[in-house]
Design a protein around this motif. Structure first.
Motif, PDB file in Angstrom:
ATOM      1  N   GLY A  29      69.529  88.557   1.082  1.00 52.19           N
ATOM      2  CA  GLY A  29      68.585  87.747   1.826  1.00 52.19           C
ATOM      3  C   GLY A  29      69.286  86.875   2.846  1.00 52.19           C
ATOM      4  O   GLY A  29      70.460  87.056   3.169  1.00 52.19           O
ATOM      5  N   GLY A  30      68.582  85.892   3.360  1.00 51.65           N
ATOM      6  CA  GLY A  30      69.144  84.977   4.339  1.00 51.65           C
ATOM      7  C   GLY A  30      68.162  83.873   4.650  1.00 51.65           C
ATOM      8  O   GLY A  30      66.961  84.004   4.398  1.00 51.65           O
ATOM      9  N   GLN A  31      68.677  82.772   5.201  1.00 54.07           N
ATOM     10  CA  GLN A  31      67.811  81.632   5.446  1.00 54.07           C
ATOM     11  C   GLN A  31      68.380  80.758   6.555  1.00 54.07           C
ATOM     12  O   GLN A  31      69.568  80.480   6.582  1.00 54.07           O
ATOM     13  N   PHE A  32      67.513  80.358   7.492  1.00 57.39           N
ATOM     14  CA  PHE A  32      67.880  79.366   8.493  1.00 57.39           C
ATOM     15  C   PHE A  32      66.604  78.750   9.051  1.00 57.39           C
ATOM     16  O   PHE A  32      65.507  79.310   8.938  1.00 57.39           O
ATOM     17  N   TYR A  33      66.747  77.565   9.663  1.00 60.48           N
ATOM     18  CA  TYR A  33      65.635  76.877  10.300  1.00 60.48           C
ATOM     19  C   TYR A  33      65.766  77.055  11.814  1.00 60.48           C
ATOM     20  O   TYR A  33      66.775  76.664  12.394  1.00 60.48           O
ATOM     21  N   GLY A  34      64.748  77.647  12.432  1.00 60.91           N
ATOM     22  CA  GLY A  34      64.715  77.784  13.884  1.00 60.91           C
ATOM     23  C   GLY A  34      63.957  76.610  14.480  1.00 60.91           C
ATOM     24  O   GLY A  34      62.715  76.624  14.525  1.00 60.91           O
ATOM     25  N   ASP A  35      64.687  75.584  14.915  1.00 67.32           N
ATOM     26  CA  ASP A  35      64.077  74.323  15.349  1.00 67.32           C
ATOM     27  C   ASP A  35      63.609  74.412  16.799  1.00 67.32           C
ATOM     28  O   ASP A  35      64.381  74.768  17.692  1.00 67.32           O
ATOM     29  N   PHE A  36      62.330  74.087  17.050  1.00 63.21           N
ATOM     30  CA  PHE A  36      61.776  74.176  18.394  1.00 63.21           C
ATOM     31  C   PHE A  36      62.490  73.252  19.378  1.00 63.21           C
ATOM     32  O   PHE A  36      62.797  73.634  20.501  1.00 63.21           O
ATOM     33  N   THR A  37      62.759  72.013  18.965  1.00 67.30           N
ATOM     34  CA  THR A  37      63.374  71.045  19.866  1.00 67.30           C
ATOM     35  C   THR A  37      64.779  71.475  20.259  1.00 67.30           C
ATOM     36  O   THR A  37      65.168  71.409  21.433  1.00 67.30           O
ATOM     37  N   THR A  38      65.557  71.932  19.282  1.00 63.53           N
ATOM     38  CA  THR A  38      66.912  72.419  19.566  1.00 63.53           C
ATOM     39  C   THR A  38      66.886  73.589  20.540  1.00 63.53           C
ATOM     40  O   THR A  38      67.784  73.737  21.381  1.00 63.53           O
ATOM     41  N   ALA A  39      65.840  74.404  20.450  1.00 65.39           N
ATOM     42  CA  ALA A  39      65.714  75.563  21.338  1.00 65.39           C
ATOM     43  C   ALA A  39      65.139  75.193  22.703  1.00 65.39           C
ATOM     44  O   ALA A  39      64.913  76.063  23.542  1.00 65.39           O
ATOM     45  N   GLY A  40      64.903  73.882  22.938  1.00 66.52           N
ATOM     46  CA  GLY A  40      64.375  73.443  24.211  1.00 66.52           C
ATOM     47  C   GLY A  40      62.879  73.640  24.364  1.00 66.52           C
ATOM     48  O   GLY A  40      62.362  73.661  25.484  1.00 66.52           O
ATOM     49  N   ARG A  41      62.166  73.782  23.240  1.00 66.50           N
ATOM     50  CA  ARG A  41      60.721  73.996  23.283  1.00 66.50           C
ATOM     51  C   ARG A  41      60.014  72.993  22.382  1.00 66.50           C
ATOM     52  O   ARG A  41      59.255  73.348  21.484  1.00 66.50           O
ATOM     53  N   ALA A  42      60.234  71.715  22.673  1.00 71.03           N
ATOM     54  CA  ALA A  42      59.574  70.669  21.901  1.00 71.03           C
ATOM     55  C   ALA A  42      58.061  70.745  22.043  1.00 71.03           C
ATOM     56  O   ALA A  42      57.318  70.238  21.189  1.00 71.03           O
ATOM     57  N   ASP A  43      57.566  71.379  23.136  1.00 74.99           N
ATOM     58  CA  ASP A  43      56.119  71.519  23.320  1.00 74.99           C
ATOM     59  C   ASP A  43      55.469  72.315  22.197  1.00 74.99           C
ATOM     60  O   ASP A  43      54.272  72.170  21.936  1.00 74.99           O
ATOM     61  N   LEU A  44      56.253  73.128  21.517  1.00 69.91           N
ATOM     62  CA  LEU A  44      55.701  73.953  20.439  1.00 69.91           C
ATOM     63  C   LEU A  44      55.443  73.160  19.163  1.00 69.91           C
ATOM     64  O   LEU A  44      54.973  73.713  18.174  1.00 69.91           O
ATOM     65  N   ALA A  45      55.732  71.860  19.196  1.00 70.63           N
ATOM     66  CA  ALA A  45      55.372  71.017  18.051  1.00 70.63           C
ATOM     67  C   ALA A  45      53.875  71.055  17.794  1.00 70.63           C
ATOM     68  O   ALA A  45      53.416  70.791  16.685  1.00 70.63           O
ATOM     69  N   GLU A  46      53.101  71.406  18.821  1.00 64.90           N
ATOM     70  CA  GLU A  46      51.651  71.519  18.665  1.00 64.90           C
ATOM     71  C   GLU A  46      51.223  72.975  18.527  1.00 64.90           C
ATOM     72  O   GLU A  46      50.050  73.310  18.706  1.00 64.90           O
ATOM     73  N   ALA A  47      52.146  73.848  18.184  1.00 67.20           N
ATOM     74  CA  ALA A  47      51.829  75.270  18.012  1.00 67.20           C
ATOM     75  C   ALA A  47      50.833  75.467  16.887  1.00 67.20           C
ATOM     76  O   ALA A  47      50.656  74.620  16.019  1.00 67.20           O
ATOM     77  N   ARG A  48      50.182  76.630  16.904  1.00 69.70           N
ATOM     78  CA  ARG A  48      49.192  76.907  15.885  1.00 69.70           C
ATOM     79  C   ARG A  48      49.450  78.228  15.158  1.00 69.70           C
ATOM     80  O   ARG A  48      48.838  78.488  14.134  1.00 69.70           O
TER      81      ARG A  48
END
Length: 208
Positions: A29-48
């Motif tokens: 298996g595997g695991q990581f967190y793909g953070d929106f802000t780190t990726a330059g897409r803080a706007d996706l904090a309101e994603a659905r």
């Protein structure tokens, strides 16, 4: 995990389980967190919604059950087992009640939210759809409404689940994609009877 033809190929060793398993004979298996802000897409904090494509090969062994990616909000590390904090996650999961050699398994969303305190998560929508080991790509879409706690799931464009399944997350914005996949549970009994692989591709997140 390794790239393979535009997809991420994930290896799960025989008898492997969660990273916390102390006596499993192998890892997987595997695991990581793909953070929106780190990726330059803080706007996706309101994603659905989250959309991904997954393929279980025809030689797949569902074992007893396991985790698949989903969405999360709050701080990484507080959206899983042990300590939830002010965070939440909605990973997909499979549960196999059909025994060894089953070609399908029950689908569900495995939820952690602040209402639960510490400890295990909650099974939401168990059996509302079936994961298939058919060597075909299937598009899976998860929609989470933070205001109402509604979770909706579609498989290949067909809605299979829609329910208020998560609580107390209205004030915790989306943080990113929680790519988390392994067998388990926390013991080797959850794992596959042989080494297996699954593939993932085409992750996309939208605010619409």
């Amino acid at each position: 995990m390794s790239p393979q033809g535009g997809a991420v190929d994930v290896f799960y060793g025989q008898g492997s389980s969660a990273p916390s398993c102390e006596d499993c004979p192998s890892q997987g298996g595997g695991q990581f967190y793909g953070d929106f802000t780190t990726a330059g897409r803080a706007d996706l904090a309101e994603a659905r919604s989250l959309q991904l494509t997954v393929k279980f090969p025809s030689a797949w062994d569902f074992g007893k059950g396991g985790k698949l990616p989903g969405l999360y909000g709050g701080e990484p590390g507080e959206a899983g087992g042990g300590h939830h904090g002010q965070a939440w996650s909605t990973r997909f999961m499979w549960r196999n009640d059909n025994g060894s050699g089953a070609r399908s398994a029950n689908g569900e969303v495995y939820v952690y939210d602040p209402s639960m305190g510490d400890g295990y998560g909650e099974d939401v929508g168990r059996g509302a759809w079936q994961w298939q080991a058919d060597d075909q790509w299937h598009t899976v879409q998860q929609t989470v409404d933070r205001d109402t706690g509604r979770i909706a799931v579609s498989i290949d464009g067909q809605q299979v689940f829609d329910e208020q399944g998560i609580r107390q997350i209205a004030d915790i914005p989306f943080a990113g994609v929680f790519f988390s996949t392994f067998f388990g549970g926390h013991a080797s009994e959850w794992g596959p009877s042989r080494d297996v692989h699954a593939q993932f591709r085409d992750f996309s997140v939208t605010t619409s």
